[in-house]
Design a protein around this motif. Structure first.
Motif, PDB file in Angstrom:
ATOM      1  N   UNK A  62      -6.905  -7.687 -20.894  1.00  0.00           N
ATOM      2  CA  UNK A  62      -6.651  -8.492 -19.699  1.00  0.00           C
ATOM      3  C   UNK A  62      -7.700  -9.573 -19.517  1.00  0.00           C
ATOM      4  N   UNK A  63      -7.318 -10.605 -18.773  1.00  0.00           N
ATOM      5  CA  UNK A  63      -8.189 -11.771 -18.613  1.00  0.00           C
ATOM      6  C   UNK A  63      -9.492 -11.459 -17.887  1.00  0.00           C
ATOM      7  N   UNK A  64      -9.409 -10.661 -16.821  1.00  0.00           N
ATOM      8  CA  UNK A  64     -10.637 -10.394 -16.052  1.00  0.00           C
ATOM      9  C   UNK A  64     -11.641  -9.583 -16.852  1.00  0.00           C
ATOM     10  N   UNK A  65     -11.131  -8.648 -17.665  1.00  0.00           N
ATOM     11  CA  UNK A  65     -12.038  -7.837 -18.489  1.00  0.00           C
ATOM     12  C   UNK A  65     -12.765  -8.752 -19.480  1.00  0.00           C
ATOM     13  N   UNK A 103     -16.096 -10.111 -18.272  1.00  0.00           N
ATOM     14  CA  UNK A 103     -17.217  -9.177 -18.075  1.00  0.00           C
ATOM     15  C   UNK A 103     -18.383  -9.330 -19.069  1.00  0.00           C
TER      16      UNK A 103
END
Lengths: 103, 198
Positions: B145-148, B151
Protein backbone atom coordinates in the motif's frame (compact mmCIF):
# COMPACT_ATOMS: atom_id res chain seq x y z
CA UNK A 1 21.05 21.60 23.33
CA UNK A 2 19.58 25.09 23.71
CA UNK A 3 21.45 26.44 20.69
CA UNK A 4 19.93 23.71 18.52
CA UNK A 5 16.34 24.69 19.28
CA UNK A 6 17.13 28.41 19.24
CA UNK A 7 18.79 28.25 15.82
CA UNK A 8 15.91 26.21 14.38
CA UNK A 9 13.27 28.50 15.93
CA UNK A 10 15.09 31.60 14.65
CA UNK A 11 15.15 30.09 11.15
CA UNK A 12 11.45 29.17 11.21
CA UNK A 13 10.60 32.69 12.41
CA UNK A 14 12.69 34.33 9.66
CA UNK A 15 11.21 32.01 7.00
CA UNK A 16 7.66 32.64 8.19
CA UNK A 17 7.88 36.38 8.90
CA UNK A 18 9.93 37.51 5.89
CA UNK A 19 9.35 35.20 2.92
CA UNK A 20 12.47 35.24 0.75
CA UNK A 21 12.62 35.94 -2.96
CA UNK A 22 13.58 32.95 -5.17
CA UNK A 23 17.10 34.43 -5.29
CA UNK A 24 17.19 34.62 -1.49
CA UNK A 25 16.00 31.01 -1.23
CA UNK A 26 18.77 29.88 -3.61
CA UNK A 27 21.33 31.80 -1.52
CA UNK A 28 20.07 30.19 1.72
CA UNK A 29 20.26 26.74 0.05
CA UNK A 30 23.84 27.42 -1.08
CA UNK A 31 24.92 28.63 2.39
CA UNK A 32 23.22 25.64 4.07
CA UNK A 33 24.86 23.22 1.63
CA UNK A 34 28.30 24.83 2.16
CA UNK A 35 27.82 24.64 5.94
CA UNK A 36 26.76 20.99 5.58
CA UNK A 37 30.00 20.10 3.77
CA UNK A 38 32.08 22.03 6.34
CA UNK A 39 30.21 20.21 9.12
CA UNK A 40 30.67 16.78 7.56
CA UNK A 41 34.34 17.42 6.82
CA UNK A 42 34.90 18.62 10.38
CA UNK A 43 33.02 15.60 11.78
CA UNK A 44 35.14 13.33 9.61
CA UNK A 45 38.32 15.03 10.89
CA UNK A 46 37.23 14.47 14.50
CA UNK A 47 36.64 10.81 13.68
CA UNK A 48 39.94 10.43 11.83
CA UNK A 49 41.88 12.08 14.64
CA UNK A 50 40.78 9.40 17.11
CA UNK A 51 42.50 6.04 16.69
CA UNK A 52 39.96 4.35 18.98
CA UNK A 53 37.05 5.45 16.78
CA UNK A 54 38.89 4.48 13.58
CA UNK A 55 39.51 0.95 14.86
CA UNK A 56 35.86 0.49 15.75
CA UNK A 57 34.56 1.56 12.30
CA UNK A 58 34.01 -1.97 10.88
CA UNK A 59 32.00 -3.02 13.97
CA UNK A 60 30.17 0.29 13.76
CA UNK A 61 29.09 -0.46 10.19
CA UNK A 62 27.47 -3.71 11.27
CA UNK A 63 25.75 -2.02 14.24
CA UNK A 64 24.50 0.74 11.96
CA UNK A 65 22.99 -1.86 9.59
CA UNK A 66 21.15 -3.53 12.48
CA UNK A 67 19.87 -0.21 13.88
CA UNK A 68 18.78 1.04 10.44
CA UNK A 69 17.05 -2.26 9.62
CA UNK A 70 15.28 -2.30 12.99
CA UNK A 71 14.12 1.34 12.65
CA UNK A 72 12.79 0.75 9.14
CA UNK A 73 11.13 -2.54 10.17
CA UNK A 74 9.51 -0.87 13.21
CA UNK A 75 8.02 2.02 11.23
CA UNK A 76 6.87 -0.17 8.31
CA UNK A 77 5.29 -2.73 10.63
CA UNK A 78 3.41 -0.13 12.69
CA UNK A 79 2.02 1.71 9.64
CA UNK A 80 1.12 -1.61 7.98
CA UNK A 81 -0.73 -2.86 11.09
CA UNK A 82 -2.74 0.37 11.28
CA UNK A 83 -3.71 0.21 7.59
CA UNK A 84 -5.07 -3.32 8.27
CA UNK A 85 -7.44 -2.10 11.00
CA UNK A 86 -11.18 -2.36 10.24
CA UNK A 87 -12.41 0.73 8.31
CA UNK A 88 -14.49 2.01 11.26
CA UNK A 89 -11.42 2.16 13.52
CA UNK A 90 -9.10 3.83 11.00
CA UNK A 91 -7.98 7.44 11.45
CA UNK A 92 -9.00 9.50 8.38
CA UNK A 93 -5.52 9.80 6.92
CA UNK A 94 -5.19 6.00 6.70
CA UNK A 95 -8.61 5.35 5.16
CA UNK A 96 -8.67 3.99 1.61
CA UNK A 97 -5.40 2.19 2.18
CA UNK A 98 -6.68 -1.36 2.12
CA UNK A 99 -4.85 -4.22 0.42
CA UNK A 100 -4.57 -3.84 -3.35
CA UNK A 101 -5.14 -0.07 -3.33
CA UNK A 102 -1.58 0.66 -4.37
CA UNK A 103 -0.62 0.94 -7.97
CA UNK B 1 24.15 13.81 -3.13
CA UNK B 2 24.47 10.80 -0.79
CA UNK B 3 27.83 9.97 -2.39
CA UNK B 4 29.03 13.59 -2.13
CA UNK B 5 28.14 13.59 1.55
CA UNK B 6 29.78 10.26 2.37
CA UNK B 7 32.77 11.46 0.26
CA UNK B 8 33.09 14.61 2.42
CA UNK B 9 33.08 12.56 5.61
CA UNK B 10 35.65 10.11 4.18
CA UNK B 11 37.86 12.99 3.05
CA UNK B 12 37.54 14.50 6.53
CA UNK B 13 38.48 11.18 8.16
CA UNK B 14 41.59 10.92 5.95
CA UNK B 15 42.54 14.56 6.65
CA UNK B 16 41.95 14.11 10.38
CA UNK B 17 44.16 11.04 10.45
CA UNK B 18 47.03 12.15 8.20
CA UNK B 19 46.95 15.91 7.57
CA UNK B 20 45.44 17.99 10.41
CA UNK B 21 47.93 18.79 13.23
CA UNK B 22 46.81 17.73 16.74
CA UNK B 23 46.82 21.39 17.82
CA UNK B 24 43.92 22.13 15.45
CA UNK B 25 41.66 19.33 16.72
CA UNK B 26 40.09 21.33 19.64
CA UNK B 27 39.01 24.06 17.16
CA UNK B 28 37.04 21.52 15.10
CA UNK B 29 34.39 21.55 17.80
CA UNK B 30 33.84 25.29 17.26
CA UNK B 31 33.73 24.78 13.48
CA UNK B 32 31.11 22.02 13.94
CA UNK B 33 28.98 24.23 16.22
CA UNK B 34 29.01 27.24 13.87
CA UNK B 35 28.26 25.06 10.81
CA UNK B 36 25.47 23.28 12.70
CA UNK B 37 23.86 26.62 13.68
CA UNK B 38 23.98 27.79 10.06
CA UNK B 39 22.38 24.53 8.87
CA UNK B 40 19.63 24.75 11.49
CA UNK B 41 18.84 28.39 10.66
CA UNK B 42 18.79 27.50 6.94
CA UNK B 43 16.56 24.46 7.56
CA UNK B 44 14.28 26.57 9.75
CA UNK B 45 13.96 29.22 7.02
CA UNK B 46 13.06 26.46 4.55
CA UNK B 47 10.44 24.99 6.90
CA UNK B 48 9.00 28.39 7.87
CA UNK B 49 8.57 29.68 4.32
CA UNK B 50 6.44 26.69 3.23
CA UNK B 51 3.23 28.38 4.32
CA UNK B 52 1.08 26.40 1.89
CA UNK B 53 2.15 23.07 3.42
CA UNK B 54 1.58 24.36 6.96
CA UNK B 55 -1.85 25.61 5.89
CA UNK B 56 -2.63 22.21 4.42
CA UNK B 57 -1.48 20.70 7.69
CA UNK B 58 -3.98 22.96 9.46
CA UNK B 59 -6.78 21.76 7.16
CA UNK B 60 -5.89 18.08 7.64
CA UNK B 61 -5.69 18.71 11.39
CA UNK B 62 -4.72 15.93 13.75
CA UNK B 63 -5.21 13.33 11.01
CA UNK B 64 -2.02 14.54 9.30
CA UNK B 65 -0.06 13.92 12.50
CA UNK B 66 -1.05 10.28 12.62
CA UNK B 67 1.30 8.91 9.97
CA UNK B 68 4.44 10.72 11.28
CA UNK B 69 3.42 9.64 14.79
CA UNK B 70 3.32 5.99 13.71
CA UNK B 71 6.61 6.31 11.81
CA UNK B 72 8.26 8.02 14.80
CA UNK B 73 7.03 5.46 17.35
CA UNK B 74 7.94 2.57 15.02
CA UNK B 75 11.44 3.95 14.35
CA UNK B 76 12.16 4.62 18.01
CA UNK B 77 10.85 1.21 19.13
CA UNK B 78 12.78 -0.55 16.37
CA UNK B 79 15.99 1.29 17.21
CA UNK B 80 15.61 0.59 20.94
CA UNK B 81 15.01 -3.13 20.24
CA UNK B 82 17.99 -3.16 17.86
CA UNK B 83 20.05 -1.41 20.54
CA UNK B 84 19.04 -4.02 23.13
CA UNK B 85 20.12 -6.75 20.71
CA UNK B 86 23.49 -5.02 20.20
CA UNK B 87 23.96 -4.21 23.90
CA UNK B 88 23.95 -0.43 23.28
CA UNK B 89 22.73 2.05 25.90
CA UNK B 90 19.00 2.41 25.20
CA UNK B 91 19.02 6.23 25.26
CA UNK B 92 21.78 6.22 22.65
CA UNK B 93 19.94 3.70 20.43
CA UNK B 94 16.69 5.68 20.78
CA UNK B 95 18.43 8.97 19.91
CA UNK B 96 20.00 7.34 16.83
CA UNK B 97 16.55 6.07 15.77
CA UNK B 98 15.19 9.60 16.28
CA UNK B 99 17.42 10.71 13.38
CA UNK B 100 14.62 9.36 11.10
CA UNK B 101 17.08 9.11 8.19
CA UNK B 102 18.46 12.68 8.51
CA UNK B 103 22.05 11.50 8.83
CA UNK B 104 23.92 14.81 8.65
CA UNK B 105 21.95 16.48 11.43
CA UNK B 106 21.50 13.48 13.75
CA UNK B 107 25.19 12.55 13.40
CA UNK B 108 26.36 16.10 14.07
CA UNK B 109 23.96 16.58 17.00
CA UNK B 110 25.05 13.40 18.75
CA UNK B 111 28.73 14.08 18.06
CA UNK B 112 28.30 17.52 19.60
CA UNK B 113 26.13 16.81 22.64
CA UNK B 114 27.02 13.17 23.41
CA UNK B 115 30.11 11.58 21.85
CA UNK B 116 31.94 11.44 18.52
CA UNK B 117 31.41 7.63 18.43
CA UNK B 118 27.63 7.97 18.85
CA UNK B 119 27.65 10.70 16.18
CA UNK B 120 29.46 8.39 13.74
CA UNK B 121 27.05 5.53 14.48
CA UNK B 122 24.03 7.85 14.01
CA UNK B 123 25.48 9.09 10.74
CA UNK B 124 26.06 5.58 9.35
CA UNK B 125 22.71 4.25 10.64
CA UNK B 126 20.76 7.05 9.02
CA UNK B 127 22.73 6.82 5.74
CA UNK B 128 21.79 3.13 5.65
CA UNK B 129 18.18 4.02 6.43
CA UNK B 130 18.01 6.37 3.45
CA UNK B 131 19.58 3.78 1.16
CA UNK B 132 17.15 1.11 2.42
CA UNK B 133 14.26 3.53 1.80
CA UNK B 134 15.25 3.96 -1.86
CA UNK B 135 15.20 0.18 -2.33
CA UNK B 136 12.04 -0.48 -0.29
CA UNK B 137 9.68 2.33 -1.39
CA UNK B 138 8.77 0.85 -4.82
CA UNK B 139 8.45 -2.69 -3.38
CA UNK B 140 6.26 -1.60 -0.45
CA UNK B 141 4.08 0.62 -2.66
CA UNK B 142 3.37 -2.34 -4.93
CA UNK B 143 2.84 -4.95 -2.22
CA UNK B 144 1.64 -3.30 0.98
CA UNK B 145 0.00 0.00 0.00
CA UNK B 146 0.99 3.60 -0.62
CA UNK B 147 1.08 4.76 2.99
CA UNK B 148 3.31 1.87 4.06
CA UNK B 149 5.71 2.95 1.30
CA UNK B 150 6.11 6.35 3.03
CA UNK B 151 7.23 4.74 6.32
CA UNK B 152 10.87 3.76 5.60
CA UNK B 153 11.83 7.24 4.30
CA UNK B 154 11.25 8.98 7.65
CA UNK B 155 12.37 12.61 7.50
CA UNK B 156 13.70 12.17 3.95
CA UNK B 157 10.15 11.99 2.53
CA UNK B 158 10.14 15.81 2.32
CA UNK B 159 13.20 15.92 0.04
CA UNK B 160 15.40 13.10 -1.25
CA UNK B 161 12.85 10.25 -1.37
CA UNK B 162 9.86 12.49 -2.29
CA UNK B 163 10.38 12.24 -6.08
CA UNK B 164 10.46 8.43 -5.86
CA UNK B 165 7.31 8.40 -3.68
CA UNK B 166 5.59 10.70 -6.20
CA UNK B 167 6.49 8.28 -9.01
CA UNK B 168 5.35 5.05 -7.39
CA UNK B 169 2.29 6.26 -5.39
CA UNK B 170 -0.41 8.90 -6.05
CA UNK B 171 -0.84 12.68 -5.54
CA UNK B 172 -2.56 12.36 -2.15
CA UNK B 173 0.18 10.10 -0.80
CA UNK B 174 2.81 12.53 -2.10
CA UNK B 175 1.29 15.42 -0.10
CA UNK B 176 0.99 13.20 2.99
CA UNK B 177 4.65 12.16 2.48
CA UNK B 178 5.73 15.82 2.26
CA UNK B 179 3.89 16.68 5.49
CA UNK B 180 5.25 13.48 7.11
CA UNK B 181 8.82 14.47 6.18
CA UNK B 182 8.37 18.03 7.42
CA UNK B 183 6.98 16.94 10.78
CA UNK B 184 9.66 14.28 11.30
CA UNK B 185 12.40 16.74 10.20
CA UNK B 186 11.11 19.27 12.73
CA UNK B 187 11.22 16.57 15.42
CA UNK B 188 14.86 15.49 14.80
CA UNK B 189 16.57 18.50 16.46
CA UNK B 190 14.10 18.28 19.36
CA UNK B 191 13.97 14.51 19.98
CA UNK B 192 17.65 13.57 19.48
CA UNK B 193 18.97 15.81 22.32
CA UNK B 194 15.93 15.10 24.51
CA UNK B 195 16.28 11.32 24.28
CA UNK B 196 20.05 11.17 24.69
CA UNK B 197 19.99 13.52 27.69
CA UNK B 198 16.96 11.85 29.26
Amino acid sequence: MGFVLLSLAAGVFIGWACPLSPRGVRLVHKITLAALFVLLGSMGMQLGASDAVLHSLPTMGLRALVLAGASVAGSVLLVYLFTRLPECLLPGVLKGEKRGDSR
Amino acid sequence: MTWLITGSVSLGVAAGHWVIPDLWIPYLDLVTTVALCLILVGTGIDLGRQRETWRRLGILGLRALFLPLLVAVGSLSGAVLGGMFLGLPLREAGAIGAGFGWYSLSGALLAKIHSVEAGALAFLTNVFRELMAFVLIPVLAARMGNLVAVAPGGATTMDTTLPLIARVTDADTTIIALVNGMILSSLVPVLVPLIVKW
